[in-house]
Each structure stands twice: as structure tokens, then as C-alpha cells.
Write a protein that holds these residues in place. Structure first.
Motif, PDB file in Angstrom:
ATOM      1  N   VAL A 195       0.864  -1.186   0.000  1.00  0.00           N
ATOM      2  CA  VAL A 195       0.000   0.000   0.000  1.00  0.00           C
ATOM      3  C   VAL A 195       0.897   1.231   0.000  1.00  0.00           C
ATOM      4  O   VAL A 195       1.808   1.333   0.828  1.00  0.00           O
ATOM      5  CB  VAL A 195      -0.927   0.045   1.237  1.00  0.00           C
ATOM      6  N   ASP A 196       0.650   2.144  -0.914  1.00  0.00           N
ATOM      7  CA  ASP A 196       1.431   3.376  -0.981  1.00  0.00           C
ATOM      8  C   ASP A 196       0.893   4.348   0.072  1.00  0.00           C
ATOM      9  O   ASP A 196      -0.048   5.097  -0.167  1.00  0.00           O
ATOM     10  CB  ASP A 196       1.329   3.998  -2.374  1.00  0.00           C
ATOM     11  N   MET A 197       1.526   4.322   1.265  1.00  0.00           N
ATOM     12  CA  MET A 197       1.036   5.163   2.349  1.00  0.00           C
ATOM     13  C   MET A 197       1.305   6.643   2.103  1.00  0.00           C
ATOM     14  O   MET A 197       0.698   7.501   2.754  1.00  0.00           O
ATOM     15  CB  MET A 197       1.666   4.717   3.663  1.00  0.00           C
ATOM     16  N   SER A 198       2.203   6.977   1.168  1.00  0.00           N
ATOM     17  CA  SER A 198       2.440   8.388   0.881  1.00  0.00           C
ATOM     18  C   SER A 198       1.238   9.027   0.193  1.00  0.00           C
ATOM     19  O   SER A 198       1.116  10.249   0.162  1.00  0.00           O
ATOM     20  CB  SER A 198       3.689   8.555   0.010  1.00  0.00           C
ATOM     21  N   ALA A 199       0.359   8.175  -0.356  1.00  0.00           N
ATOM     22  CA  ALA A 199      -0.832   8.681  -1.043  1.00  0.00           C
ATOM     23  C   ALA A 199      -2.073   8.631  -0.161  1.00  0.00           C
ATOM     24  O   ALA A 199      -3.165   9.006  -0.594  1.00  0.00           O
ATOM     25  CB  ALA A 199      -1.073   7.876  -2.327  1.00  0.00           C
ATOM     26  N   VAL A 200      -1.922   8.153   1.081  1.00  0.00           N
ATOM     27  CA  VAL A 200      -3.057   8.030   1.997  1.00  0.00           C
ATOM     28  C   VAL A 200      -3.087   9.239   2.916  1.00  0.00           C
ATOM     29  O   VAL A 200      -2.102   9.547   3.585  1.00  0.00           O
ATOM     30  CB  VAL A 200      -2.948   6.735   2.833  1.00  0.00           C
ATOM     31  N   THR A 201      -4.209   9.932   2.946  1.00  0.00           N
ATOM     32  CA  THR A 201      -4.334  11.097   3.818  1.00  0.00           C
ATOM     33  C   THR A 201      -4.735  10.658   5.220  1.00  0.00           C
ATOM     34  O   THR A 201      -5.264   9.561   5.430  1.00  0.00           O
ATOM     35  CB  THR A 201      -5.393  12.072   3.284  1.00  0.00           C
ATOM     36  N   SER A 202      -4.470  11.526   6.188  1.00  0.00           N
ATOM     37  CA  SER A 202      -4.875  11.220   7.559  1.00  0.00           C
ATOM     38  C   SER A 202      -6.384  11.091   7.664  1.00  0.00           C
ATOM     39  O   SER A 202      -6.902  10.307   8.474  1.00  0.00           O
ATOM     40  CB  SER A 202      -4.357  12.297   8.512  1.00  0.00           C
ATOM     41  N   GLU A 203      -7.113  11.831   6.819  1.00  0.00           N
ATOM     42  CA  GLU A 203      -8.574  11.736   6.823  1.00  0.00           C
ATOM     43  C   GLU A 203      -9.033  10.358   6.338  1.00  0.00           C
ATOM     44  O   GLU A 203      -9.953   9.751   6.919  1.00  0.00           O
ATOM     45  CB  GLU A 203      -9.184  12.827   5.936  1.00  0.00           C
ATOM     46  N   ASP A 204      -8.388   9.850   5.273  1.00  0.00           N
ATOM     47  CA  ASP A 204      -8.728   8.512   4.774  1.00  0.00           C
ATOM     48  C   ASP A 204      -8.438   7.449   5.832  1.00  0.00           C
ATOM     49  O   ASP A 204      -9.223   6.525   6.038  1.00  0.00           O
ATOM     50  CB  ASP A 204      -7.907   8.194   3.517  1.00  0.00           C
ATOM     51  N   LEU A 205      -7.301   7.592   6.491  1.00  0.00           N
ATOM     52  CA  LEU A 205      -6.899   6.638   7.508  1.00  0.00           C
ATOM     53  C   LEU A 205      -7.882   6.632   8.661  1.00  0.00           C
ATOM     54  O   LEU A 205      -8.331   5.571   9.121  1.00  0.00           O
ATOM     55  CB  LEU A 205      -5.493   6.988   8.000  1.00  0.00           C
ATOM     56  N   GLN A 206      -8.247   7.813   9.125  1.00  0.00           N
ATOM     57  CA  GLN A 206      -9.193   7.906  10.235  1.00  0.00           C
ATOM     58  C   GLN A 206     -10.547   7.311   9.856  1.00  0.00           C
ATOM     59  O   GLN A 206     -11.178   6.615  10.659  1.00  0.00           O
ATOM     60  CB  GLN A 206      -9.359   9.363  10.647  1.00  0.00           C
ATOM     61  N   LYS A 207     -10.977   7.551   8.634  1.00  0.00           N
ATOM     62  CA  LYS A 207     -12.260   7.020   8.179  1.00  0.00           C
ATOM     63  C   LYS A 207     -12.265   5.497   8.214  1.00  0.00           C
ATOM     64  O   LYS A 207     -13.236   4.873   8.662  1.00  0.00           O
ATOM     65  CB  LYS A 207     -12.541   7.520   6.757  1.00  0.00           C
ATOM     66  N   GLN A 208     -11.189   4.878   7.733  1.00  0.00           N
ATOM     67  CA  GLN A 208     -11.131   3.418   7.713  1.00  0.00           C
ATOM     68  C   GLN A 208     -11.051   2.838   9.124  1.00  0.00           C
ATOM     69  O   GLN A 208     -11.643   1.799   9.406  1.00  0.00           O
ATOM     70  CB  GLN A 208      -9.928   2.959   6.888  1.00  0.00           C
ATOM     71  N   VAL A 209     -10.306   3.527  10.004  1.00  0.00           N
ATOM     72  CA  VAL A 209     -10.217   3.047  11.386  1.00  0.00           C
ATOM     73  C   VAL A 209     -11.590   3.100  12.044  1.00  0.00           C
ATOM     74  O   VAL A 209     -12.008   2.152  12.732  1.00  0.00           O
ATOM     75  CB  VAL A 209      -9.194   3.880  12.181  1.00  0.00           C
ATOM     76  N   LEU A 210     -12.304   4.193  11.852  1.00  0.00           N
ATOM     77  CA  LEU A 210     -13.636   4.320  12.441  1.00  0.00           C
ATOM     78  C   LEU A 210     -14.605   3.304  11.849  1.00  0.00           C
ATOM     79  O   LEU A 210     -15.520   2.833  12.529  1.00  0.00           O
ATOM     80  CB  LEU A 210     -14.168   5.740  12.231  1.00  0.00           C
TER      81      LEU A 210
END
Length: 417
Positions: A195-210
Motif C-alpha cells: 500500500v502506498d502510504m504516501s498517497a493516503v491522507t490522515s482523513e482517509d486513515l481515520q475514516k477506515q479506522v472508524l
């Protein structure tokens, strides 16, 4: 080094993005052949893009004999047939008998002499590399043996895929990688990663965690694990200065990842130093396209789909390994790094094929191997004659269903590098 779940080898996302989407900026550090040079209270500084470091600790670590001329404020050093000379406040210097112009002049700060680290190191026979995200200068002696790693070259009808096994947590000072790996990236039209984490925003990450990491049915962590295990979680939080209910809303698999991130960070390892993140940064600097073999969502769903019993065993494997039958072989990060540095295929194959819980191995390794192999086959069967460097956790490489033997069975030309 504490023994940890094998997840650290296989999930680029969950051992990097969940700990911090963006690493905080920090002071520069200097590493010599894998060991950090200590400068006491006089930290390195950066001036006009040039890293300057305290003179004496640097030259002592490099094995350079130092002479100081108080009258002219000139520093001279020698190491065998190599020599250098610098003057405080001047950009004029000599390197092995030749006059050179420095990008920044040596200077004194509170009676400490600072010199450009690159000039000194290269003049005395060391390779120098700079990692921007880590703010790390790496010095490597020409005699120092770089880690071999696990690298294969796969070819078909004019297409080439280099397959590299990664460790997502490595000690500082690992870089640059050996020339064959660095050259594979230079030759590649694309870099492939889990997974290219440089292309993942903190907003996307938070959304998936929630969406996947939080209980939504009114239950909490203590409803899904035993009282004894929950007490061990709260004890861990208390020992690390965190509120004892910090993890209550989160599912067991997510709690395991957070505990693991805290543990490895305390040992001096961070995911920002991982081999995949190092290559992602270099690909971005070279403006090479990066393709992901998986998605952040697919990796989270894999963990989320494990049974409650397995999730609790994984949690205990990190909290109290002796209290549970481990679902994966218990090894230390130091052991894993040694395996990678030595390129020990026998040890990797044994680690990949023995001591695994069936449910865990199927979800973590086999199912993902199948999907990643399909993607790689697509690269090899393309009609554009392109080159890829594909980087995946090294546990995905070998074993009966590993990516490398699967490609060999399909008839592709596979060569160990």
C-alpha cells in the motif's frame, strides 16, 4: 529485543500508517555503518541545506587523526593516504591535496567547531546518503558490507519485475541498500508496494479506522476478550503513561497494532525507517509512478475478519507471549533484521513454513500471496515491455504458496539477484 508478532513483516499499512500518517520533523542524526554517532549536547545543525556536525566526535569515529592550529584556526586530518584541511569561516579547503570549495564554511558555536559532514566523510573514504523524512545522514565505509536482502529478477516477453522482500521496521543506518537493489529502483518504470502510504491522507486513515477498527454495537474491548487479557491491556497502558481505558472502543486487532507500534518504537525502530517507505520516498523524489498491490481497506478487513479467539491470541502474543500458544513463530526484530541482512533463504523459508496457526497463515499470507501474484503476473504479461520493482513483506516470498515459487511454477524466468 522483545519478541513480537510476525505481522511486523507483512503489513506495510498497519505497522506504519496507523502509528502516524506523517512523521514529525526532528533534529538531524548521523549514522556510521549502522551505529549512531553521539555528539553529546552539541547536536548537528543544518545551514543552507548543508549538515554541519561537531568536528572531534566525527573525526574520532571515522578514525581520522586530528590537528588544530590555533594561530590560523585551521583543522587538518589524515587517515592513511587520505587528508583534509579546513579553516574556520572559510569555504576554501583541501581534499587529498586538491583545493575544493565548500558549500558552507566551518564555524565555531560556543567553543565547539562544526564542519560539513559530507565533505569530511567523502574525503576520508565514506559514502554519504541523506534521508529527508528521517533527517538522517548515513555514512557507509567502502569496506562495510551492505545487507543482502531478498531480491529476485523475473522476466517475460520483454517485461521485468524485480521482487524484493521488505522489513517494515529496520534499524537506522541501514541505507543506502546494496547496489543491486538501488539499481533495480533506478531501472524501474514503476515501484509496486503493498500500500502506498504516501498517497493516503490522515482523513482517509481515520475514516477506515472508524469503519473497521471501532465497535459499533454498544460493546467495548472488555466484552470481546477475557478479564485476564483486559487487565493486561490496562496494565500495559498504565506502564506507558496512558489512561487505562484508552483502547476500550477499539477492536482487538487494532489494539494489537497500537501496542506493537509502541513496543517497537521503544526499541528504537519506527515504520518510517522501513525498506518499503525508504523506496517509496526515493520513487517520489524521482517522480516514478507507484502502484499498490493491495488497499488500506483490504488489509484492515483481513484483520477484522479474524475470529475473536485468534484476535485475542495475537493480542496476548504481544502482551504476554508465555501465556498463550503463539499463532505465529515468535522471533525478535533483531533476528528478522539479521535474516534480511544475511539474505538467509533457509532461515526465511523455515520461518515461513513452521509454527503457524492455520487461520492466521491463510488470511495473513496465503490469501494475500494469491492476489499479489496475480498483480505481478499482469505486469509480466503486459505488452509495453516495462520494468517494475515490487516490494512486499519478506514472508510473502517463499514457502509452498510464496510469490517466488508461484511465479516459477507459472514458467516465468526467475533469477536470484
Amino acid at each position: 529485543m522483545k519478541k513480537l508478532s510476525a505481522t511486523i513483516l507483512t503489513l506495510g499499512l498497519l505497522t506504519s500508517g496507523l502509528s502516524s500518517a506523517h512523521a514529525a520533523e526532528k533534529a538531524s542524526s548521523v549514522w556510521l555503518n549502522g551505529k549512531q554517532i553521539q555528539f553529546s549536547n552539541s547536536a548537528p545543525i543544518v545551514e543552507k541545506g548543508v549538515t554541519l556536525v561537531p568536528l572531534r566526535p566525527l573525526l574520532e569515529q571515522l578514525g581520522v587523526n586530528v590537528k588544530w592550529d590555533q594561530a590560523t584556526h585551521t583543522v587538518s586530518g589524515s587517515k592513511g593516504s587520505l587528508s583534509l584541511s579546513l579553516k574556520i569561516g572559510s569555504t576554501n579547503a583541501t581534499a587529498n591535496g586538491k583545493a575544493v570549495k565548500l558549500d558552507a564554511a566551518p564555524k565555531q558555536i560556543r567553543n565547539v567547531t562544526y564542519v560539513p559532514v559530507r565533505f569530511v566523510a567523502e574525503t576520508t573514504g565514506y559514502q554519504v546518503a541523506w534521508n529527508q523524512s528521517l533527517r538522517q545522514v548515513t555514512l557507509t565505509s567502502k569496506q562495510h558490507s551492505e545487507g543482502r536482502g531478498f531480491l529476485w529478477k523475473v522476466e517475460n516477453t520483454g517485461n521485468t519485475v524485480y521482487v524484493l522482500g521488505s522489513i517494515h521496521h529496520v534499524p537506522e543506518g541501514m541505507y543506502p541498500l546494496r547496489p543491486e537493489i538501488e539499481d533495480a529502483l533506478k531501472a524501474a518504470n514503476y515501484l509496486g508496494v503493498e500500500v502506498d502510504m504516501s498517497a493516503v491522507t490522515s482523513e482517509d486513515l481515520q475514516k477506515q479506522v472508524l469503519e473497521l477498527g471501532v465497535y459499533k454495537d454498544g460493546t467495548t474491548l472488555k466484552d470481546h476478550i477475557s478479564a485476564d487479557t483486559y487487565n493486561k491491556v490496562t496494565a500495559f497502558l498504565k506502564a506507558n503513561g496512558m489512561p487505562e481505558n484508552s483502547f476500550d472502543i477499539f477492536k482487538s486487532w487494532f489494539v494489537t497494532q497500537q501496542i506493537m507500534n509502541i513496543q517497537v518504537a521503544k526499541e528504537g525502530f519506527t515504520p518510517e525507517k522501513g525498506i518499503d517507505n525508504y523506496l517509496i520516498e526515493k520513487a517520489n523524489e524521482a517522480k516514478k509512478p507507484i502502484v499498490s498491490l493491495e488497499t488500506m481497506e483490504s488489509q484492515m478487513k483481513m484483520n477484522n475478519n479474524f475470529s475473536d479467539a485468534l484476535q485475542e491470541r495475537l493480542l496476548l502474543q504481544n502482551l504476554d507471549p508465555k501465556s498463550v500458544t503463539p499463532p505465529s513463530p515468535d522471533v525478535s526484530i533483531d533476528d528478522l533484521n539479521k535474516m534480511w541482512i544475511q539474505g538467509d533463504e533457509k532461515a526465511l523459508n523455515e520461518f515461513t513454513t513452521t509454527g503457524w496457526d492455520a487461520e492466521y497463515f491463510q488470511g495473513l499470507i496465503n490469501d494475500r500471496n494469491e492476489e499479489m501474484t496475480k498483480k505481478i503476473k499482469g505486469f509480466l504479461n503486459g505488452d509495453k515491455k516495462e520494468t517494475y520493482l515490487v516490494v512486499v513483506g519478506m514472508l510473502h516470498l517463499l514457502g509452498n504458496e510464496g510469490i517466488v515459487p508461484s511465479l516459477e511454477k507459472e514458467g516465468f524466468k526467475v533469477t536470484k539477484q
